[in-house]
Design a protein around this motif. Structure first.
Motif, PDB file in Angstrom:
ATOM      1  N   ALA A   1     -52.812 -26.814  28.846  1.00 59.04           N
ATOM      2  CA  ALA A   1     -52.144 -27.230  29.956  1.00 59.04           C
ATOM      3  C   ALA A   1     -52.880 -28.062  31.202  1.00 59.04           C
ATOM      4  CB  ALA A   1     -51.118 -26.576  30.659  1.00 59.04           C
ATOM      5  N   ILE A   2     -54.006 -27.484  31.432  1.00 60.60           N
ATOM      6  CA  ILE A   2     -54.889 -27.924  32.352  1.00 60.60           C
ATOM      7  C   ILE A   2     -55.528 -29.210  31.905  1.00 60.60           C
ATOM      8  CG2 ILE A   2     -57.300 -27.546  33.635  1.00 60.60           C
ATOM      9  CD1 ILE A   2     -56.520 -24.689  33.870  1.00 60.60           C
ATOM     10  N   TYR A   3     -56.101 -29.178  30.614  1.00 62.79           N
ATOM     11  CA  TYR A   3     -56.791 -30.231  29.903  1.00 62.79           C
ATOM     12  C   TYR A   3     -55.893 -31.502  30.003  1.00 62.79           C
ATOM     13  CZ  TYR A   3     -59.078 -32.749  26.193  1.00 62.79           C
ATOM     14  OH  TYR A   3     -59.785 -33.627  25.654  1.00 62.79           O
ATOM     15  N   HIS A   4     -54.584 -31.375  29.785  1.00 61.19           N
ATOM     16  CA  HIS A   4     -53.558 -32.569  29.470  1.00 61.19           C
ATOM     17  C   HIS A   4     -52.997 -32.766  30.947  1.00 61.19           C
ATOM     18  CE1 HIS A   4     -54.269 -33.235  25.430  1.00 61.19           C
ATOM     19  NE2 HIS A   4     -54.275 -31.901  25.284  1.00 61.19           N
ATOM     20  N   GLY A   5     -53.076 -31.737  32.020  1.00 58.14           N
ATOM     21  CA  GLY A   5     -52.353 -32.031  33.139  1.00 58.14           C
ATOM     22  C   GLY A   5     -50.866 -31.868  33.105  1.00 58.14           C
ATOM     23  N   VAL A   6     -50.415 -30.892  32.619  1.00 63.11           N
ATOM     24  CA  VAL A   6     -48.995 -30.667  32.517  1.00 63.11           C
ATOM     25  C   VAL A   6     -48.564 -29.224  33.472  1.00 63.11           C
ATOM     26  CG1 VAL A   6     -47.123 -29.895  31.012  1.00 63.11           C
ATOM     27  CG2 VAL A   6     -48.994 -31.446  30.161  1.00 63.11           C
ATOM     28  N   PRO A   7     -47.782 -29.316  34.345  1.00 60.41           N
ATOM     29  CA  PRO A   7     -47.413 -28.411  35.310  1.00 60.41           C
ATOM     30  C   PRO A   7     -46.528 -27.366  34.347  1.00 60.41           C
ATOM     31  CG  PRO A   7     -45.909 -30.195  35.593  1.00 60.41           C
ATOM     32  CD  PRO A   7     -46.999 -30.477  34.672  1.00 60.41           C
ATOM     33  N   MET A   8     -46.648 -26.079  34.700  1.00 62.20           N
ATOM     34  CA  MET A   8     -46.214 -24.869  34.146  1.00 62.20           C
ATOM     35  C   MET A   8     -44.930 -24.083  34.865  1.00 62.20           C
ATOM     36  SD  MET A   8     -49.932 -23.549  32.757  1.00 62.20           S
ATOM     37  CE  MET A   8     -50.821 -24.749  33.650  1.00 62.20           C
ATOM     38  N   VAL A   9     -44.150 -23.387  33.932  1.00 60.75           N
ATOM     39  CA  VAL A   9     -43.496 -22.352  34.241  1.00 60.75           C
ATOM     40  C   VAL A   9     -43.794 -21.042  33.690  1.00 60.75           C
ATOM     41  CG1 VAL A   9     -41.204 -21.320  34.228  1.00 60.75           C
ATOM     42  CG2 VAL A   9     -41.391 -23.708  34.625  1.00 60.75           C
ATOM     43  N   GLY A  10     -44.530 -20.053  34.207  1.00 66.08           N
ATOM     44  CA  GLY A  10     -45.272 -18.858  33.614  1.00 66.08           C
ATOM     45  C   GLY A  10     -44.385 -17.751  33.689  1.00 66.08           C
TER      46      GLY A  10
ATOM     47  N   THR B   1     -44.542 -21.070  29.559  1.00 70.65           N
ATOM     48  CA  THR B   1     -45.697 -20.570  28.743  1.00 70.65           C
ATOM     49  C   THR B   1     -45.686 -18.830  29.131  1.00 70.65           C
ATOM     50  OG1 THR B   1     -47.881 -20.392  28.251  1.00 70.65           O
ATOM     51  CG2 THR B   1     -47.223 -21.228  30.399  1.00 70.65           C
ATOM     52  N   HIS B   2     -45.963 -18.078  28.276  1.00 73.83           N
ATOM     53  CA  HIS B   2     -46.197 -16.652  28.567  1.00 73.83           C
ATOM     54  C   HIS B   2     -47.645 -16.463  29.452  1.00 73.83           C
ATOM     55  CE1 HIS B   2     -48.822 -17.366  25.070  1.00 73.83           C
ATOM     56  NE2 HIS B   2     -49.200 -16.174  25.181  1.00 73.83           N
ATOM     57  N   GLY B   3     -48.371 -17.467  29.289  1.00 74.12           N
ATOM     58  CA  GLY B   3     -49.597 -17.546  30.340  1.00 74.12           C
ATOM     59  C   GLY B   3     -50.859 -17.065  29.433  1.00 74.12           C
ATOM     60  N   GLY B   4     -50.935 -17.335  28.051  1.00 73.61           N
ATOM     61  CA  GLY B   4     -52.091 -16.960  27.306  1.00 73.61           C
ATOM     62  C   GLY B   4     -53.090 -18.080  27.971  1.00 73.61           C
ATOM     63  N   MET B   5     -54.185 -17.505  27.712  1.00 77.85           N
ATOM     64  CA  MET B   5     -55.702 -18.356  28.002  1.00 77.85           C
ATOM     65  C   MET B   5     -55.575 -19.890  27.377  1.00 77.85           C
ATOM     66  SD  MET B   5     -57.242 -18.220  30.667  1.00 77.85           S
ATOM     67  CE  MET B   5     -58.322 -19.135  31.469  1.00 77.85           C
ATOM     68  N   ASN B   6     -55.624 -19.710  26.052  1.00 85.87           N
ATOM     69  CA  ASN B   6     -55.638 -20.953  25.224  1.00 85.87           C
ATOM     70  C   ASN B   6     -54.633 -21.987  25.805  1.00 85.87           C
ATOM     71  OD1 ASN B   6     -57.693 -19.840  23.939  1.00 85.87           O
ATOM     72  ND2 ASN B   6     -56.423 -19.177  21.977  1.00 85.87           N
ATOM     73  N   GLY B   7     -53.327 -21.510  25.828  1.00 85.98           N
ATOM     74  CA  GLY B   7     -52.250 -22.474  26.351  1.00 85.98           C
ATOM     75  C   GLY B   7     -52.434 -22.900  27.586  1.00 85.98           C
ATOM     76  N   VAL B   8     -52.984 -22.095  28.738  1.00 87.42           N
ATOM     77  CA  VAL B   8     -52.709 -22.566  29.983  1.00 87.42           C
ATOM     78  C   VAL B   8     -53.986 -23.697  30.006  1.00 87.42           C
ATOM     79  CG1 VAL B   8     -53.856 -21.844  32.273  1.00 87.42           C
ATOM     80  CG2 VAL B   8     -52.219 -20.338  31.020  1.00 87.42           C
TER      81      VAL B   8
ATOM     82  N   ILE C   1     -51.424 -16.917  35.386  1.00 93.38           N
ATOM     83  CA  ILE C   1     -50.613 -17.485  35.932  1.00 93.38           C
ATOM     84  C   ILE C   1     -50.565 -17.515  37.611  1.00 93.38           C
ATOM     85  CG2 ILE C   1     -47.810 -17.819  36.408  1.00 93.38           C
ATOM     86  CD1 ILE C   1     -48.570 -18.634  33.650  1.00 93.38           C
ATOM     87  N   ALA C   2     -51.200 -16.536  38.040  1.00 89.61           N
ATOM     88  CA  ALA C   2     -51.577 -16.274  39.353  1.00 89.61           C
ATOM     89  C   ALA C   2     -52.345 -17.466  39.849  1.00 89.61           C
ATOM     90  CB  ALA C   2     -51.950 -14.869  39.666  1.00 89.61           C
TER      91      ALA C   2
ATOM     92  N   SER D   1     -43.244 -21.863  24.687  1.00 91.62           N
ATOM     93  CA  SER D   1     -43.818 -20.893  23.642  1.00 91.62           C
ATOM     94  C   SER D   1     -44.303 -19.635  24.398  1.00 91.62           C
ATOM     95  CB  SER D   1     -45.152 -21.673  22.895  1.00 91.62           C
ATOM     96  OG  SER D   1     -45.714 -20.521  22.176  1.00 91.62           O
ATOM     97  N   LEU D   2     -44.039 -18.600  23.780  1.00 90.08           N
ATOM     98  CA  LEU D   2     -44.225 -17.345  24.423  1.00 90.08           C
ATOM     99  C   LEU D   2     -45.527 -16.868  23.503  1.00 90.08           C
ATOM    100  CD1 LEU D   2     -40.816 -15.650  25.215  1.00 90.08           C
ATOM    101  CD2 LEU D   2     -42.393 -16.905  26.659  1.00 90.08           C
ATOM    102  N   GLY D   3     -46.295 -17.602  22.862  1.00 87.58           N
ATOM    103  CA  GLY D   3     -47.242 -17.031  22.012  1.00 87.58           C
ATOM    104  C   GLY D   3     -47.077 -16.751  20.447  1.00 87.58           C
ATOM    105  N   SER D   4     -48.037 -16.222  20.118  1.00 88.84           N
ATOM    106  CA  SER D   4     -48.131 -15.636  18.519  1.00 88.84           C
ATOM    107  C   SER D   4     -47.454 -14.377  18.564  1.00 88.84           C
ATOM    108  CB  SER D   4     -49.228 -15.915  17.870  1.00 88.84           C
ATOM    109  OG  SER D   4     -50.363 -15.289  18.606  1.00 88.84           O
ATOM    110  N   LEU D   5     -47.557 -13.391  19.878  1.00 89.66           N
ATOM    111  CA  LEU D   5     -47.204 -12.058  19.423  1.00 89.66           C
ATOM    112  C   LEU D   5     -45.666 -11.921  19.479  1.00 89.66           C
ATOM    113  CD1 LEU D   5     -48.585  -9.469  19.259  1.00 89.66           C
ATOM    114  CD2 LEU D   5     -48.710  -9.100  21.579  1.00 89.66           C
TER     115      LEU D   5
END
Ligand SMILES: *[C@@H]1O[C@H](CO)[C@@H](O)[C@H](O)[C@H]1NC(C)=O
Ligand SMILES: *[C@@H]1O[C@H](CO)[C@@H](O)[C@H](O)[C@H]1NC(C)=O
Length: 530
Positions: A384-393, A374-381, A404-405, A309-313
């Protein structure tokens, strides 16, 4: 029958209010879009606990839905710009991000983006005027006798309303431009040697040149904040309050700063007693997926799924971009759920399905989910942390590169550039986070850190809000730095004084020495002659 109903209603009411001991009245100054989605979790919880929550909402909004019935009250005020203007602004921002900025060097794109946000300030001022200069509305708010205001300072003015109503206020914020509000107004210490200036993608371990960059950026942002305040808000706030002031001075009166990060995300840094880190307060355990989606996810077998997802925008992309992405996705063995509203890409693989909307948190919490693009929006990040899922930012603007940094530095994400990415880049990044076990391990480590807290972030946020209501503020947590000048804070006056003392002593000692030496010399000559 009727009395039974009443009795249970009464019991329910009692239960609610027993929870907070004191049911207060909160007035909320929100920001739209993802900020609203985040703060709403706090507001719903407050309402659940029996508090009366009133949200100030402009008549035209994007995600703040004041027409839908809910436990929240809305104080809708008219703004002299319309839906078209709001939508135009959001289109302009998208066009900037997707088409204009990519072709510009860093500094020029920063200036362009800055110009855009300064353009937005005009709208913010109109918005502010229609509240603070509406006597009827202000009288109504004053008479409602609120116990607290909850403010998202990304939309300015909330703090001014709080000051005019003489109501204590709490700030909720992920980060401001360059961390200015927290540092300059909230006085959060930020030594540039190991606290990176937010939004430029630096980490806490910097090389010498990076520290030079960080220090220069800190100075730059300090000036930027002064300039922003001076040109746009100083006069406005001073006129509204009838005394000389600045936006920073008013923001600095916040009782508590609820920052939407935590030590699973943040680099260790000094903080103040009136700063509380409540990142991930919106995260919840996953709920079951809709049937059709669950079937698709299960059909992935051992390989699992990728959530994208790239977010709502960002609703659609250029054909070129979407084709590139789709063809890369078609080459992985995983099934992909892609939230995308644009035209169906010609290269879309059989393993990829497009959705207008996805239950992101439930998908990320699904055991078959292997990675999150992910586009790296805070809610999504945070989900992912909560559920322990690695990301491509694939970050685009605002706090996204920074988010993402952080994840990259903690080994839970790979970053690719939205503007320059090729089909091979995306494929390589995906294969890395899925096949290299360290990414999953690091994501799980962050998840464990997140879950291992004495009190959940949402409960802590509520605790501090209720705390401010109970104590009518939290002035005893307010550090004295707010009353010091810049020179005093950095002890430049003390250093100057001590250096003067040393200089005077050295001067006196050398003078004495010279004097005695001369005298001794003379007496020696005298004795020799004799
Ligand atoms: C001022 O606020 C009141 C109450 O919300 C509203 O009825 C009125 O239309 C507002 N006045 C202006 C000029 O917007
Ligand atoms: C988004 O979609 C609309 C219609 O589907 C199209 O006119 C527009 O050009 C698209 N935007 C981009 C950036 O491709």
């Amino acid at each position: 029958m009727v009395s039974e109903k009443w009795a249970s209603a009464f019991l329910l009411l009692q239960l609610c209010c027993a929870g907070c001991g004191l049911c207060g009245k909160a007035l909320v100054w929100p920001s739209d879009m993802s900020h609203w989605l985040n703060i709403k979790n706090i507001l719903d919880e407050l309402a659940d606990r029996g508090h009366e929550v009133t949200v100030m909402s402009p008549s035209y909004t994007i995600l703040i839905d004041h027409r839908k019935p809910s436990a929240l009250n809305f104080e809708v005020f008219h703004v002299p710009f319309d839906r078209k203007n709001t939508e135009d602004k959001s289109d302009e921002l998208l066009n900037l991000i997707l088409n204009v900025l990519p072709s510009l060097p860093f500094w020029q794109s920063a200036i362009k983006l800055n110009d855009f946000f300064i353009g937005l300030t005009g709208n913010f001022k109109l918005l502010c005027e229609s509240v603070v200069y509406n006597k009827t509305l202000m009288k109504k708010l004053l008479e409602a006798n609120y116990d607290i205001m909850i403010i998202d300072p990304v939309t300015p003015c909330g703090e001014l309303v709080a000051e005019l109503l003489a109501v204590p206020f709490v700030i909720t914020l992920r980060v401001s431009v360059g961390g200015n509000m927290e540092r300059c107004c909230g006085k959060l210490p930020a030594p540039p040697s190991y606290v990176p200036v937010p939004m430029v993608g630096l980490t806490d371990r910097m090389t010498f040149l990076e520290r030079v960059k960080n220090t220069m950026l800190l100075v730059f942002f300090n000036f930027w904040m002064q300039d922003y305040d001076f040109h746009f808000w100083k006069q406005f706030y001073s006129e509204a309050l009838g005394r000389p002031t600045t936006i920073c001075e008013i923001l600095g009166k916040a009782e508590i700063w609820l920052i939407r990060t935590y030590w699973d995300f943040e680099f260790p840094r000094p903080y103040l007693p009136n700063f509380e880190f409540v990142g991930g307060l919106h995260c919840k355990p996953a709920k079951p997926l809709p049937e059709e989606m669950e079937e698709f996810v299960q059909s992935s077998g051992e390989d699992g799924v990728v959530v994208f997802s790239l977010g709502s925008l960002v609703q659609n992309l250029t054909e070129e971009k979407s084709d590139l992405i789709a063809s890369a996705l078609a080459q992985i063995p995983q099934k992909v759920l892609w939230r995308y509203k644009g035209k169906k890409p010609a290269t879309l693989g059989a393993n990829t399905r497009l959705y207008d909307w996805i239950p992101q948190n439930d998908l990320l919490g699904h055991p078959k989910t292997k990675a999150f693009i992910t586009h790296g929006g805070m809610n999504g990040v945070y989900e992912a942390i909560y559920h322990g899922v690695p990301m491509v930012g694939i970050p685009m603007f605002g706090d996204q590169p920074d988010n993402i940094a952080h994840m990259k530095a903690k080994g839970a994400a790979v970053e690719i550039s939205f503007n320059t990415m090729t089909h091979a880049d995306l494929l390589r990044a995906l294969r890395t986070v899925i096949n290299d076990p360290s990414y999953k391990e690091n994501a799980m480590r962050l998840s464990k850190i997140h879950h291992d807290q004495p009190v959940k972030p949402l409960d802590r946020a509520i605790f501090w809000i209720e705390y401010v209501m109970r104590h009518k503020g939290a002035k005893h947590l307010r550090p004295a730095i707010h009353d010091l000048t810049w020179v005093q804070y950095h002890s430049l006056d003390v250093i100057g004084f001590l250096m003067a003392c040393v200089a005077i002593s050295i001067f006196l000692v050398t003078k004495c020495c010279l004097f005695t030496c001369q005298k001794l010399g003379k007496t020696r000559i005298k004795t020799k002659r004799e």
